[in-house]
Enzyme design. Structure first.
Site, short mmCIF file in Angstrom:
data_model
loop_
_atom_site.label_atom_id
_atom_site.label_comp_id
_atom_site.label_asym_id
_atom_site.label_seq_id
_atom_site.Cartn_x
_atom_site.Cartn_y
_atom_site.Cartn_z
N SER A 252 0.81 -1.23 0.00
CA SER A 252 0.00 0.00 0.00
C SER A 252 0.84 1.27 0.00
CB SER A 252 -0.95 0.03 1.21
OG SER A 252 -1.69 -1.17 1.27
N ARG A 253 2.02 1.21 -0.58
CA ARG A 253 2.91 2.37 -0.68
C ARG A 253 3.38 2.90 0.68
NH1 ARG A 253 3.37 0.34 -4.81
NH2 ARG A 253 2.85 1.11 -6.89
N LEU A 254 3.22 2.10 1.72
CA LEU A 254 3.68 2.51 3.06
C LEU A 254 5.08 1.93 3.29
CD1 LEU A 254 0.35 2.19 5.08
CD2 LEU A 254 1.38 4.22 4.03
#
Ligand SMILES: Cc1cc2nc3c(=O)[nH]c(=O)nc-3n(C[C@H](O)[C@H](O)[C@H](O)COP(=O)(O)O)c2cc1C
Length: 216
Positions: free
Chosen positions: A194-196
């Site tokens: 999730s692009r984290l």
């Protein structure tokens, strides 16, 4: 299907291979760099030693190109090329650069920044002498970054140097050599879902490495 935008727009990789913790990164960024480079080598990443080198022209215009990391020792990162090339001109005018490794197989990126110095001539020559003969001749034949009329001009120049150094060792050209970047900044990036992503940066401050987690 020749609309590149349509083809790339929805390409998405969700990164979930590994995590990067403050603890794992430790306190010594060069040691951690060595660990990640060893893991890239063990994983047989294609050309793990290839890195983007970004340099600045006097007016601030930036250029990037790939070069090979040839030596890495105690915060010093060395690469080689033609001192008259565009990167050479940039580094003469502004001896600061950024290095970037991206190893998609490991979902990892490393950014390094620092001051750059030309290597002592003898050190450049030592490495030059270990290069394959074809590359040695190539270094003489290429007026790197200058305009050519055509491919033939380059091949003719190669012939001239093949003839000139026939039956003898090829000496290191005076315009060819290494640079060493002395790191003052590192950032280790591990792709996460999730692009984290995980980002751990190290900055040299009063001879101490300060470590921070950065927002992805
Ligand atoms: C994977 C890869 C590795 C490269 N390694 C080097 C290198 O070690 N030294 C070099 O001068 N050019 C290397 N090149 C070529 C450079 O990317 C670039 O074309 C050249 O250095 C001229 O750049 P400049 O005009 O900005 O100086 C490499 C290119 C690739 C794709």
């Amino acid at each position: 299907m020749n609309d590149v935008s349509a083809r790339i727009q929805h390409l998405r990789e969700d990164f979930s291979k590994a995590v990067l913790t403050e603890n794992a990164a430790g306190t010594e960024p060069f040691v951690f760099f060595e660990r990640w480079m060893n893991e890239a080598l063990d994983a047989q990443v294609l050309e793990p030693q290839a890195m983007a080198l970004s340099t600045a022209a006097p007016g601030g215009r930036i250029a990037s190109r790939m070069v090979y990391l040839r030596f890495a020792h105690n915060h010093n990162f060395s690469f080689y090329g033609n001192y008259n090339s565009l990167k050479g001109q940039h580094l003469n005018a502004h001896p600061h650069a950024a290095l970037l490794f991206f190893w998609p197989e490991l979902q990892r990126q490393i950014r390094i920044e620092g001051q750059v110095n030309q290597m002592p001539t003898e050190q450049s020559a030592k490495y030059f002498n270990e290069r394959p003969r074809g590359s040695q001749i190539g270094a003489w034949a290429s007026d790197q970054s200058q305009k050519l009329n055509d491919r033939k001009q380059l091949e003719n120049t190669e012939q001239i140097y093949l003839e000139r150094f026939k039956n003898q060792d090829v000496p290191c050209p005076p315009f060819w050599g290494g640079w060493t970047l002395s790191a003052c900044y590192y950032e280790f990036w591990q792709g996460r879902p999730s692009r984290l992503h995980d980002r751990i940066a190290f900055e040299l401050h009063n001879q101490q490495w300060l470590k921070n987690r950065l927002s992805p």
